[in-house]
Scaffold this motif. Structure first.
Motif, mmCIF file in Angstrom:
data_model
loop_
_atom_site.group_PDB
_atom_site.id
_atom_site.type_symbol
_atom_site.label_atom_id
_atom_site.label_comp_id
_atom_site.label_asym_id
_atom_site.label_seq_id
_atom_site.Cartn_x
_atom_site.Cartn_y
_atom_site.Cartn_z
ATOM 1 N N ALA A 1 66.378 15.982 38.819
ATOM 2 C CA ALA A 1 65.905 15.343 37.593
ATOM 3 C C ALA A 1 65.932 13.831 37.792
ATOM 4 O O ALA A 1 66.973 13.251 38.113
ATOM 5 C CB ALA A 1 66.782 15.727 36.414
ATOM 6 N N VAL A 2 64.774 13.185 37.620
ATOM 7 C CA VAL A 2 64.641 11.748 37.836
ATOM 8 C C VAL A 2 64.247 11.090 36.517
ATOM 9 O O VAL A 2 63.312 11.539 35.846
ATOM 10 C CB VAL A 2 63.563 11.452 38.903
ATOM 11 C CG1 VAL A 2 63.399 9.961 39.122
ATOM 12 C CG2 VAL A 2 63.895 12.165 40.209
ATOM 13 N N THR A 3 64.970 10.036 36.125
ATOM 14 C CA THR A 3 64.622 9.266 34.932
ATOM 15 C C THR A 3 64.595 7.787 35.272
ATOM 16 O O THR A 3 65.277 7.332 36.195
ATOM 17 C CB THR A 3 65.622 9.490 33.778
ATOM 18 O OG1 THR A 3 66.927 9.132 34.222
ATOM 19 C CG2 THR A 3 65.607 10.917 33.281
ATOM 20 N N ALA A 4 63.810 7.047 34.510
ATOM 21 C CA ALA A 4 63.751 5.587 34.634
ATOM 22 C C ALA A 4 64.211 4.996 33.306
ATOM 23 O O ALA A 4 63.795 5.453 32.239
ATOM 24 C CB ALA A 4 62.335 5.138 34.954
ATOM 25 N N THR A 5 65.062 3.978 33.380
ATOM 26 C CA THR A 5 65.570 3.313 32.183
ATOM 27 C C THR A 5 65.233 1.832 32.240
ATOM 28 O O THR A 5 65.609 1.142 33.191
ATOM 29 C CB THR A 5 67.100 3.489 32.055
ATOM 30 O OG1 THR A 5 67.391 4.876 31.996
ATOM 31 C CG2 THR A 5 67.632 2.808 30.808
ATOM 32 N N PHE A 6 64.510 1.356 31.234
ATOM 33 C CA PHE A 6 64.199 -0.060 31.065
ATOM 34 C C PHE A 6 65.227 -0.619 30.092
ATOM 35 O O PHE A 6 65.390 -0.080 28.997
ATOM 36 C CB PHE A 6 62.774 -0.206 30.516
ATOM 37 C CG PHE A 6 62.410 -1.609 30.117
ATOM 38 C CD1 PHE A 6 62.414 -2.635 31.044
ATOM 39 C CD2 PHE A 6 62.050 -1.894 28.813
ATOM 40 C CE1 PHE A 6 62.063 -3.932 30.679
ATOM 41 C CE2 PHE A 6 61.699 -3.175 28.441
ATOM 42 C CZ PHE A 6 61.703 -4.194 29.371
ATOM 43 N N PRO B 1 62.982 13.196 31.598
ATOM 44 C CA PRO B 1 63.235 13.538 32.998
ATOM 45 C C PRO B 1 62.004 14.124 33.681
ATOM 46 O O PRO B 1 61.254 14.880 33.078
ATOM 47 C CB PRO B 1 64.360 14.567 32.938
ATOM 48 C CG PRO B 1 64.542 14.924 31.515
ATOM 49 C CD PRO B 1 63.768 13.976 30.673
ATOM 50 N N LEU B 2 61.820 13.740 34.913
ATOM 51 C CA LEU B 2 60.793 14.292 35.786
ATOM 52 C C LEU B 2 61.512 15.187 36.775
ATOM 53 O O LEU B 2 62.485 14.763 37.406
ATOM 54 C CB LEU B 2 60.076 13.171 36.541
ATOM 55 C CG LEU B 2 59.230 13.606 37.731
ATOM 56 C CD1 LEU B 2 57.876 14.119 37.250
ATOM 57 C CD2 LEU B 2 59.044 12.476 38.714
ATOM 58 N N THR B 3 61.075 16.423 36.908
ATOM 59 C CA THR B 3 61.668 17.308 37.899
ATOM 60 C C THR B 3 60.935 17.107 39.217
ATOM 61 O O THR B 3 59.731 17.322 39.303
ATOM 62 C CB THR B 3 61.590 18.783 37.463
ATOM 63 O OG1 THR B 3 62.302 18.927 36.240
ATOM 64 C CG2 THR B 3 62.198 19.700 38.511
ATOM 65 N N GLN B 4 61.666 16.649 40.217
ATOM 66 C CA GLN B 4 61.097 16.389 41.538
ATOM 67 C C GLN B 4 61.600 17.444 42.512
ATOM 68 O O GLN B 4 62.802 17.585 42.711
ATOM 69 C CB GLN B 4 61.501 15.006 42.032
ATOM 70 C CG GLN B 4 61.021 14.694 43.428
ATOM 71 C CD GLN B 4 59.518 14.669 43.537
ATOM 72 O OE1 GLN B 4 58.851 13.916 42.843
ATOM 73 N NE2 GLN B 4 58.958 15.504 44.411
#
Length: 83
Positions: A38-43, A56-59
């Protein structure tokens, strides 16, 4: 917007990159294990835009010649964060 974007993998903050006016950040995405992650980006926000975290993006990571690899580029471009 400008500021910092953090990339988290499986809930652990792993990388940090600077966001520029193009709404784009380049962050290396190396995975230590094969399988789904699970990949997330936080600004974190700036003077004009409030902070936000992506869904979340599942990679899926498969074994490569020299270790785990993905089929996605490490650079992503998203729409501007909401104000």
């Amino acid at each position: 917007p400008s500021g910092v974007v953090f990339l988290s993998i499986d809930g652990r903050r792993q990388f940090q990159g600077d966001l520029h006016g193009t709404f784009e950040v380049q962050i290396p995405a190396d995975f230590d294990t094969i399988g789904n992650h699970a990949v997330t980006a936080t600004f974190i926000g700036d003077n004009q835009y409030r902070g936000s975290t992506s869904p979340p993006l599942t990679q899926q990571v498969t074994a490569g010649e020299s270790g785990p690899k993905t089929n996605l580029p490490a650079t992503t471009k998203n729409s501007p964060p909401s104000t």
